[in-house]
Design a protein around this motif. Structure first.
Motif, short mmCIF file in Angstrom:
data_model
loop_
_atom_site.label_atom_id
_atom_site.label_comp_id
_atom_site.label_asym_id
_atom_site.label_seq_id
_atom_site.Cartn_x
_atom_site.Cartn_y
_atom_site.Cartn_z
N ILE A 268 0.84 -1.20 0.00
CA ILE A 268 0.00 0.00 0.00
C ILE A 268 0.87 1.25 0.00
N ASP A 269 1.98 1.21 0.74
CA ASP A 269 2.91 2.34 0.73
C ASP A 269 3.47 2.56 -0.67
N ASP A 270 3.82 1.45 -1.36
CA ASP A 270 4.31 1.56 -2.73
C ASP A 270 3.25 2.15 -3.65
N LEU A 271 2.02 1.69 -3.50
CA LEU A 271 0.93 2.20 -4.33
C LEU A 271 0.70 3.69 -4.08
N ARG A 272 0.79 4.11 -2.82
CA ARG A 272 0.63 5.53 -2.49
C ARG A 272 1.73 6.35 -3.16
N ALA A 273 2.96 5.87 -3.11
CA ALA A 273 4.06 6.58 -3.77
C ALA A 273 3.85 6.59 -5.28
N GLY A 274 3.39 5.47 -5.84
CA GLY A 274 3.12 5.40 -7.27
C GLY A 274 2.02 6.36 -7.69
N SER A 275 1.03 6.56 -6.82
CA SER A 275 -0.05 7.51 -7.12
C SER A 275 0.51 8.93 -7.22
N LEU A 276 1.41 9.27 -6.32
CA LEU A 276 2.02 10.60 -6.38
C LEU A 276 2.90 10.75 -7.62
N MET A 277 3.66 9.69 -7.96
CA MET A 277 4.50 9.75 -9.15
C MET A 277 3.64 9.89 -10.41
N SER A 278 2.52 9.17 -10.47
CA SER A 278 1.66 9.27 -11.65
C SER A 278 1.02 10.65 -11.73
N LEU A 279 0.69 11.25 -10.61
CA LEU A 279 0.14 12.60 -10.60
C LEU A 279 1.15 13.59 -11.19
N ILE A 280 2.38 13.53 -10.71
CA ILE A 280 3.42 14.43 -11.22
C ILE A 280 3.67 14.18 -12.70
N TYR A 281 3.74 12.92 -13.08
CA TYR A 281 3.95 12.56 -14.49
C TYR A 281 2.83 13.11 -15.36
N ASN A 282 1.58 12.87 -14.95
CA ASN A 282 0.44 13.29 -15.76
C ASN A 282 0.31 14.80 -15.87
N LEU A 283 0.71 15.51 -14.82
CA LEU A 283 0.66 16.97 -14.88
C LEU A 283 1.69 17.54 -15.85
N SER B 291 0.43 8.99 -23.49
CA SER B 291 -0.71 8.47 -22.74
C SER B 291 -0.53 8.67 -21.24
N GLU B 292 -1.65 8.68 -20.52
CA GLU B 292 -1.62 8.86 -19.07
C GLU B 292 -0.98 7.66 -18.39
N ALA B 293 -0.45 7.90 -17.22
CA ALA B 293 0.13 6.83 -16.40
C ALA B 293 -0.73 6.65 -15.15
N CYS B 294 -0.65 5.47 -14.59
CA CYS B 294 -1.34 5.22 -13.31
C CYS B 294 -0.30 4.71 -12.30
N ALA B 295 -0.72 4.55 -11.07
CA ALA B 295 0.20 4.13 -10.00
C ALA B 295 0.88 2.81 -10.33
N ALA B 296 0.16 1.88 -10.95
CA ALA B 296 0.73 0.57 -11.28
C ALA B 296 1.89 0.69 -12.26
N PHE C 264 4.23 2.77 -12.11
CA PHE C 264 5.42 3.15 -11.36
C PHE C 264 5.78 2.15 -10.26
N THR C 265 4.92 1.19 -10.03
CA THR C 265 5.16 0.19 -8.99
C THR C 265 4.82 -1.21 -9.51
N PRO C 266 5.52 -1.67 -10.54
CA PRO C 266 5.17 -2.98 -11.11
C PRO C 266 5.37 -4.14 -10.14
N TRP C 267 6.21 -4.00 -9.14
CA TRP C 267 6.47 -5.06 -8.17
C TRP C 267 5.37 -5.17 -7.11
N SER C 268 4.47 -4.18 -7.06
CA SER C 268 3.50 -4.14 -5.98
C SER C 268 2.34 -5.12 -6.14
N GLY C 269 2.19 -5.67 -7.33
CA GLY C 269 1.09 -6.59 -7.54
C GLY C 269 -0.18 -5.91 -8.01
N TRP C 270 -0.18 -4.59 -8.06
CA TRP C 270 -1.35 -3.86 -8.55
C TRP C 270 -1.27 -3.77 -10.06
N HIS C 271 -2.39 -3.82 -10.70
CA HIS C 271 -2.43 -3.79 -12.16
C HIS C 271 -3.35 -2.67 -12.64
#
Length: 109
Positions: free
Chosen positions: A35-50, A57-62, A64-71
């Protein structure tokens, strides 16, 4: 580990009902490294998308965190029955079959 005690101590001090409550809470509000990784990935995707150009194309948290298991997935539509069951523990089909016209939710005991 999250409770700060050993498995043996937990088995003596935590009832099965309390353990079930912890499992339910984790299902609704997970915690830990993923969850911590996903939270960091969410912030990275926000900065990237801005800062991305309109041709990229837009990015999502997954992304930036391919190891987290989120897709990456498209949000799916949820039925009223599913929302009522998940959020409030209400079985709408059963209530409808009994002819209930109105459901009143009250907080507390």
């Amino acid at each position: 580990m999250a409770l700060g005690m050993s498995v043996r101590r937990t088995m003596h001090e935590v009832s099965s009902a309390e353990y079930a409550d912890w499992v339910a809470l984790f299902t609704l509000e997970p915690w830990g490294g993923h969850i911590d990784d996903l939270r960091a990935g969410s912030l990275m995707s926000l900065i990237y998308n801005l800062n991305r150009s309109s041709e990229v194309s837009e990015a999502c948290a997954a992304d930036f965190t391919p190891w987290s298991g989120w897709h990456r997935s498209e949000p799916r539509a949820r039925s009223a029955e599913e929302i009522a069951a998940n959020a409030f523990g209400i079985n709408l089909p059963e209530l409808k079959s009994r002819g209930e016209q109105q459901i009143v939710l009250r907080r507390g005991g």
